[in-house]
Scaffold this motif. Structure first.
Motif, short mmCIF file in Angstrom:
data_model
loop_
_atom_site.label_atom_id
_atom_site.label_comp_id
_atom_site.label_asym_id
_atom_site.label_seq_id
_atom_site.Cartn_x
_atom_site.Cartn_y
_atom_site.Cartn_z
N ALA A 259 64.20 24.88 -39.51
CA ALA A 259 64.68 26.26 -39.41
C ALA A 259 65.04 27.03 -38.42
N CYS A 260 66.05 27.86 -37.96
CA CYS A 260 66.54 28.81 -37.25
C CYS A 260 66.57 30.12 -37.77
N PRO A 261 67.04 31.26 -36.11
CA PRO A 261 67.30 32.32 -36.59
C PRO A 261 68.49 32.53 -37.57
N ASP A 262 69.29 32.08 -38.11
CA ASP A 262 69.57 32.15 -39.33
C ASP A 262 69.20 32.27 -41.00
N CYS A 263 67.70 31.52 -40.30
CA CYS A 263 67.81 31.58 -41.77
C CYS A 263 66.20 30.64 -42.36
N GLY A 264 65.25 31.18 -40.79
CA GLY A 264 64.10 30.75 -41.02
C GLY A 264 62.76 31.88 -41.02
N PRO A 265 61.56 31.65 -40.83
CA PRO A 265 60.96 32.66 -41.08
C PRO A 265 60.91 33.90 -39.81
N ARG A 266 61.24 34.93 -40.04
CA ARG A 266 60.93 36.27 -38.83
C ARG A 266 60.38 36.78 -38.86
N LEU A 267 59.70 37.80 -37.82
CA LEU A 267 58.47 38.07 -36.96
C LEU A 267 58.24 39.77 -37.81
N GLU A 268 57.42 40.18 -37.05
CA GLU A 268 57.09 41.35 -38.12
C GLU A 268 56.30 41.80 -36.98
N LEU A 269 55.94 43.34 -36.70
CA LEU A 269 55.27 43.95 -36.16
C LEU A 269 55.04 45.06 -36.59
N VAL A 270 53.29 45.05 -37.24
CA VAL A 270 53.30 45.84 -37.73
C VAL A 270 52.11 47.18 -37.10
N THR A 271 52.33 48.70 -36.95
CA THR A 271 51.43 49.57 -36.26
C THR A 271 50.73 50.08 -36.57
N GLY A 272 49.98 51.41 -35.97
CA GLY A 272 48.86 52.47 -37.49
C GLY A 272 47.94 52.39 -37.40
N ASP A 273 47.08 53.66 -37.09
CA ASP A 273 45.84 53.81 -38.32
C ASP A 273 45.13 52.95 -38.69
N ALA A 274 44.21 51.58 -38.25
CA ALA A 274 43.68 51.19 -39.73
C ALA A 274 44.63 51.11 -40.60
N PRO A 281 57.89 49.20 -39.65
CA PRO A 281 58.19 48.08 -39.24
C PRO A 281 58.95 46.99 -38.34
N LEU A 282 58.59 46.65 -36.75
CA LEU A 282 59.73 46.50 -36.34
C LEU A 282 59.86 45.00 -36.76
N HIS A 283 60.75 44.29 -36.47
CA HIS A 283 61.33 42.79 -36.68
C HIS A 283 62.04 42.20 -35.42
N ALA A 441 47.93 46.21 -33.46
CA ALA A 441 48.87 45.92 -34.65
C ALA A 441 48.67 44.73 -34.96
N TRP A 442 49.31 44.58 -36.35
CA TRP A 442 49.99 42.99 -36.42
C TRP A 442 50.98 42.41 -35.91
N LEU A 443 51.00 41.00 -35.41
CA LEU A 443 52.30 40.46 -35.16
C LEU A 443 52.14 39.18 -35.76
N ARG A 444 53.18 39.82 -37.24
CA ARG A 444 53.19 38.78 -38.19
C ARG A 444 54.53 38.20 -38.57
#
Length: 843
Positions: A259-274, A281-283, A441-444
């Motif tokens: 994969a590469c940045p054009d076609c592969g998985p991407r990061l997401e950050l979820v923040t917030g209480d509980a 989300p941030l990407h 936070a969740w970096l997924r």
């Protein structure tokens, strides 16, 4: 057929397995794979080229001849001199670059044919000159890719069909599998270099991988192994990745997770209480940058890894680590620490060559090593060791930062994403629920994890590793069996559970599942067992479990057996059978088995754990054991070692006086209740456990009176004994007409006498370890005198103790014994499933 084209090596350059060179061919520099050569070329050497591969070193005269038009390597060979051969290869040959390797070997030798993954492994058909076929067969067997593990190669001759070219075909039908994809392995040096290279199109790509590294087992949904049978199936390759995937000279040739940045998985950050989405989300790089900022601020981030979520925080920030410990309900159990590089590891721990080799290997386990430079006090309170690991995914490297990134830390706590006692979290939605209140936070990412897999844990002892937990990087590599085993499922034990399936001459052990005292872990056992059976094609006709009637793993086996028989294996017999099987002992062989652990159900209903057995797969005779003392209140005495100390004092006839640290630690009201239990045997069961004796001595010397995790007291006692040489040993009386009994009473009296004489706790600990090692050698000698056996197998969780293991192994070797110790599987209950399989097969 092959027309030889000569070229001169100009420069060696990094590339696929480090086997690439720039070769000048008539004034044009070409990038050429030189992996087919028997030895690396040097600049100035002439090589014979074929289809992008250097296949032979030649001299200048041969090069001139080739230029003049002489065709080399069999051109013009009559058709009736061509042959076609079929090779069926089994083992770990999928997901390790095996088909690209076959393609390269065949085309370099001018062979035509095809290669495909099958349910059994890899099938190859090659056609061409007999001498080239001979060379191909040799390379197939002796020069496989570094991540491959070949079990067998079957060769046969088939009818020649002619044709041109060599192809990699789509995988055959799934059918009944007999192979496994490679375990997940750490990012290779080539990919790490690309990750750091601003000119590379995968610069800062969190999912960079190639045929030599990256996710394997945790993303496989079925076999044969192809992109369609992984969790990468939903990511369509871009044109650039497709070109690499189809280029035989590229190290991503048929790398399924490409994969590469054009076609592969991407990061997401979820923040917030509980886990509630307080902000969108941030990407991408924004998500990564924000996660790093949160870590720098002392926050806790749930990070999605290869086999599950981790909880990460700055290991140098005491407030952050203490907060994580409280939220996770971790007690005093140490956290694993990921450090940025080997230089940091050398600062925070005392590393020898063994530790460094384990840390930097492709498996990247957690390595236990003595502390040196302090991190936050709450990382490993009261423990002499740190559990260290190096980054093994691109995301880990990015969390620490590349050149130009603002600094965050050089050390991160990286602990399993769960509450203590629960299985690791793998599902994104589940992570938001179950890790709420633990993470800030969740970096997924959006590449699913199909199989949960914790980090492996190991330590080197006496020049060889001792696994403590076998999981990522090692599982589910098969273990060769010395005897035939019918299709069987072994349920394992209740602590450190790992299950296993076996058929024929191979067993496949699951990764670490966990302790069975949590309902989720019991459910995870079922899921892991089913997936392992699916991947291996084993259809268990019977099950085997521990003989303990109250083990949850045993109840699970009985509840899932249906109309299949369930064999019950005695716990300590299984410990020794596992060591025997790992070392390839045959069906009729016997050993002197020393099984020392904390708890195991004995054939007389007592709690065993200090056993010497005369043992084969079919049966085990109890030759000797540690003398019984009462285990009063069950788990109460396990969690409060001072209770075991007082039980041993009562057994030794030593009065409970407050000058003994263990007595002083026990509240007076509890002393009164405990005395009644010991006098009447109410709520007590006899135990011969060596693990409980370690607990008792740890409390007697004041090292640890209560524990918050298994073996904590023994670990602290071992730490005291390190680097203390002694020529002393405490006395132990050995007697009995049936099984010999090693009575610990005199040892306990001698320990108390030393304490009252002012002997330092560290010296007492060292003498105690020397005493146990001498006891092992003494009992082994007596068993040899009676049976003639000269091989000793050491098994059980007590042999995770490096001081004891090294001392016992040395004494036994000096006295002429062959010593077998666990090397592939843990000595603790994590390896017991292998022994269960072998015992059931012999019954």
């Amino acid at each position: 057929m092959c027309l030889g084209i000569p070229g001169q090596v100009v420069e060696l350059v990094p590339g696929y397995e480090g086997q690439v060179a720039l070769v000048d061919v008539e004034g044009v520099a070409r990038r050429v794979n030189v992996g087919m050569l028997d030895a690396p070329p040097a600049p100035g050497d002439w090589v014979l080229l074929h289809m992008g591969f250097a296949v032979e070193l030649i001299d200048a005269a041969q090069a001139r001849t080739a230029r003049d038009g002489l065709e080399l390597m069999g051109r013009g060979r009559p058709a009736d001199q061509r042959e076609r051969r079929r090779y069926e290869v089994t083992g770990v040959v999928q997901g390790v670059g095996f088909r690209p390797f076959v393609y390269a070997a065949a085309t370099a030798l001018a062979l035509t044919g095809r290669v495909a993954n099958t349910a059994a492994g890899v099938a190859v058909e090659v056609e061409g000159a007999p001498d080239a076929l001979d060379t191909f067969g040799r390379r197939l067997r002796t020069e496989p890719p570094p991540l491959a593990a070949i079990e067998s190669v079957t060769e046969s001759t088939v009818d020649a069909v002619g044709g041109t070219g060599f192809t990699i075909e789509e995988s055959g039908p799934a059918g009944r599998s007999r192979t496994l994809a490679s375990p997940d392995v750490a990012t290779c040096a080539d990919c790490r270099a690309e990750l750091r290279d601003p000119a590379d199109r995968r610069h800062r790509h969190p999912f960079i991988t190639c045929v030599n590294c990256g996710p394997r087992y945790t993303i496989v949904t079925a076999l044969p192994y192809d992109r369609a049978t992984t969790t990468m199936a939903g990511f369509e390759m871009c044109a650039a990745c497709r070109r690499e995937y189809e280029d035989p000279a590229d190290r991503r040739f048929h790398a399924q997770p490409i994969a590469c940045p054009d076609c592969g998985p991407r990061l997401e950050l979820v923040t917030g209480d509980a886990g509630r989405h307080a902000w969108p989300p941030l990407h991408g790089d924004t998500a990564l940058r924000t996660a790093r900022e949160l870590l720098a601020q002392g926050r806790i981030v749930a990070v999605k890894g290869l086999g599950g979520y981790h909880l990460a925080c700055d290991a140098r920030n005491e407030s952050a680590v203490a907060t994580l410990r409280a939220r996770k309900r971790r007690g005093g159990k140490p956290f694993a620490v990921m450090v940025a590089d080997l230089a940091v590891a050398r600062r925070v721990a005392a590393l020898g060559p063994g530790e460094e080799e384990l840390l930097t290997g492709a498996q990247r386990p957690i390595v236990l090593a003595p502390k040196r430079e302090p991190l936050a006090a709450s990382v490993a309170p009261g423990n002499p060791d740190l559990g260290l690991l190096l980054p093994y995914t691109p995301l880990h490297d990015l969390l620490f930062g590349l050149d130009g990134d603002p600094p965050v830390t050089d050390s991160l706590v990286m602990t399993s994403g769960n509450l203590s006692g629960e299985p690791i979290v793998t599902d994104d939605a589940d992570a938001l629920r179950r890790l709420a209140g633990l993470a800030d936070a969740w970096l997924r990412h959006d590449r699913p994890i199909h199989v949960p897999c914790d980090d492996s844990v190991t330590r080197p002892v006496g020049g060889a590793p001792v696994p403590v937990r076998r999981a990522r990087g090692y599982a589910p590599l098969p273990v060769a069996l010395p005897v035939e085993v019918p299709p069987t499922l072994a349920a394992g034990a209740d602590l450190k559970n790992a299950c296993a399936v076996a058929e024929g001459r191979y067993a496949w052990l699951s990764p670490h599942v966990g302790d069975m005292d949590d309902l989720r872990t019991q459910e995870a056992l079922g899921a892991v067992a089913a997936h392992l059976a699916d991947l291996t094609g084993v259809r268990p006709e019977r099950l085997v479990a521990d003989a303990h009637p109250d083990y949850r793993s045993t109840r699970w086996a009985l509840g899932h057996a249906g109309d299949r028989p369930v064999h019950l294996a005695q716990h300590h017999h299984a410990h020794i059978a596992a060591v025997m099987g790992e070392h390839g002992l045959g069906a009729g062989e016997q050993v002197i088995g020393v099984a020392f652990d904390g708890t195991g159900y004995g054939t007389d209903g007592a709690v065993w754990g200090g056993e010497v057995l005369v043992c084969g797969y079919k049966s085990a005779e109890r030759f000797a054991h540690l003398g019984y003392v009462p285990l009063a209140g069950g788990d109460a005495s396990v969690l409060r070692p001072y209770r075991m100390a007082l039980a041993h004092l009562r057994h030794a006839g030593v009065e409970w006086t407050d000058d003994i640290p263990a007595v002083a630690a026990c509240p007076q009201a509890e002393r009164d209740v405990l005395a009644h239990q010991l006098d009447t045997a109410f709520g007590s069961v006899p135990t011969s456990s060596m693990g409980r004796l370690f607990d008792a001595v740890a409390s007697l010397v004041g090292a640890r009176h209560t524990v918050e995790y298994e073996a904590e007291a023994a670990i602290v006692l071992e730490g005291l004994a390190r680097d203390r040489s002694t020529r002393r040993a405490y006395p132990m009386v050995i007697g009995g007409d049936g099984p010999l009994v090693a009575d610990p009473a005199e040892l306990v009296r001698a320990v108390v006498a030393d304490l009252r004489a002012g002997v330092p706790a560290a010296e007492v600990a060292a003498v105690f370890h020397a005493t146990v090692a001498e006891l092992i050698a003494d009992l082994a000698g007596r068993a040899r005198d009676r049976t003639g056996l000269r091989t000793v197998a050491l098994g059980g969780g007590v042999f995770q103790n490096a001081v004891l293991l090294q001392a016992a192994e040395g004494l036994l070797t000096d006295r002429g014994f062959t010593v077998l110790r666990p090397r592939l599987l843990p000595p603790n209950d994590g390896g017991i499933a292998l022994g269960q399989l072998l015992i059931a097969a012999a019954s």
